[in-house]
Scaffold this motif. Structure first.
Motif, mmCIF file in Angstrom:
data_model
loop_
_atom_site.group_PDB
_atom_site.id
_atom_site.type_symbol
_atom_site.label_atom_id
_atom_site.label_comp_id
_atom_site.label_asym_id
_atom_site.label_seq_id
_atom_site.Cartn_x
_atom_site.Cartn_y
_atom_site.Cartn_z
ATOM 1 N N GLN A 1 11.896 -47.495 23.692
ATOM 2 C CA GLN A 1 12.985 -46.538 23.510
ATOM 3 C C GLN A 1 13.607 -46.176 24.855
ATOM 4 N N ALA A 2 12.779 -46.005 25.887
ATOM 5 C CA ALA A 2 13.302 -45.696 27.216
ATOM 6 C C ALA A 2 14.142 -46.853 27.760
ATOM 7 N N GLU A 3 13.687 -48.088 27.533
ATOM 8 C CA GLU A 3 14.446 -49.255 27.985
ATOM 9 C C GLU A 3 15.779 -49.362 27.249
ATOM 10 N N GLU A 4 15.755 -49.125 25.950
ATOM 11 C CA GLU A 4 16.987 -49.189 25.171
ATOM 12 C C GLU A 4 17.947 -48.077 25.562
ATOM 13 N N THR A 5 17.405 -46.896 25.845
ATOM 14 C CA THR A 5 18.245 -45.780 26.276
ATOM 15 C C THR A 5 18.878 -46.087 27.621
ATOM 16 N N ALA A 6 18.109 -46.671 28.543
ATOM 17 C CA ALA A 6 18.648 -47.031 29.850
ATOM 18 C C ALA A 6 19.747 -48.086 29.712
ATOM 19 N N ALA A 7 19.532 -49.061 28.856
ATOM 20 C CA ALA A 7 20.547 -50.090 28.635
ATOM 21 C C ALA A 7 21.809 -49.483 28.019
ATOM 22 N N PHE A 8 21.636 -48.584 27.077
ATOM 23 C CA PHE A 8 22.779 -47.914 26.450
ATOM 24 C C PHE A 8 23.555 -47.095 27.479
ATOM 25 N N GLN A 9 22.838 -46.348 28.308
ATOM 26 C CA GLN A 9 23.501 -45.534 29.327
ATOM 27 C C GLN A 9 24.252 -46.407 30.326
ATOM 28 N N GLU A 10 23.690 -47.571 30.649
ATOM 29 C CA GLU A 10 24.370 -48.480 31.568
ATOM 30 C C GLU A 10 25.683 -48.982 30.956
ATOM 31 N N VAL A 11 25.645 -49.342 29.687
ATOM 32 C CA VAL A 11 26.856 -49.793 29.003
ATOM 33 C C VAL A 11 27.883 -48.661 28.951
ATOM 34 N N MET A 12 27.440 -47.462 28.659
ATOM 35 C CA MET A 12 28.362 -46.331 28.587
ATOM 36 C C MET A 12 28.982 -46.028 29.944
ATOM 37 N N MET A 13 28.202 -46.170 31.020
ATOM 38 C CA MET A 13 28.747 -45.961 32.365
ATOM 39 C C MET A 13 29.794 -47.024 32.686
ATOM 40 N N ASP A 14 29.536 -48.275 32.283
ATOM 41 C CA ASP A 14 30.504 -49.344 32.495
ATOM 42 C C ASP A 14 31.801 -49.051 31.748
ATOM 43 N N ILE A 15 31.666 -48.608 30.509
ATOM 44 C CA ILE A 15 32.852 -48.275 29.710
ATOM 45 C C ILE A 15 33.622 -47.133 30.352
ATOM 46 N N THR A 16 32.902 -46.115 30.790
ATOM 47 C CA THR A 16 33.550 -44.956 31.412
ATOM 48 C C THR A 16 34.276 -45.356 32.684
ATOM 49 N N SER A 17 33.623 -46.162 33.528
ATOM 50 C CA SER A 17 34.267 -46.571 34.783
ATOM 51 C C SER A 17 35.476 -47.456 34.510
ATOM 52 N N THR A 18 35.410 -48.281 33.476
ATOM 53 C CA THR A 18 36.554 -49.120 33.110
ATOM 54 C C THR A 18 37.720 -48.259 32.647
ATOM 55 N N ARG A 19 37.420 -47.244 31.846
ATOM 56 C CA ARG A 19 38.486 -46.356 31.366
ATOM 57 C C ARG A 19 39.109 -45.585 32.523
#
Length: 70
Positions: A40-58
Motif C-alpha cells: 500500500q505504501a509503494e502504491e501510494t508513493a507511485a500514485f503521489q508521483e503521478v499526481m505530482m507529474d500531472i500537477t507540474s504539467t498543468r
C-alpha cells in the motif's frame, strides 16, 4: 460469496481450520499485514508521483498559456 466450508473465499477461521495450525496463524497473519502495508505504501508513493507529474504539467502549461496571452 460464502466463507463457509473448505471452498470459502479468502483467509480466515472456518470449519476447515484445525487447532494445530492456530499456533502459526498469528505470525503468518502479521506477516500478511506487513506485506499489505508495504504494498500500500509503494502504491501510494507511485500514485503521489503521478499526481505530482500531472500537477507540474498543468502548472507549466498554464504558465506557457499566460505568457503567450500577454
Amino acid at each position: 460469496m460464502s466463507a463457509t466450508g473448505t471452498g470459502g473465499c479468502g483467509p480466515g477461521p472456518g470449519p476447515a481450520s484445525g487447532t494445530g495450525s492456530g499456533a502459526s496463524n498469528p505470525r503468518k497473519f502479521s506477516e500478511k499485514i506487513a506485506l499489505h502495508t508495504q504494498r500500500q505504501a509503494e502504491e501510494t508513493a507511485a500514485f503521489q508521483e503521478v499526481m505530482m507529474d500531472i500537477t507540474s504539467t498543468r502548472v507549466s502549461r498554464r504558465r506557457r498559456t499566460d505568457l503567450g496571452a500577454d
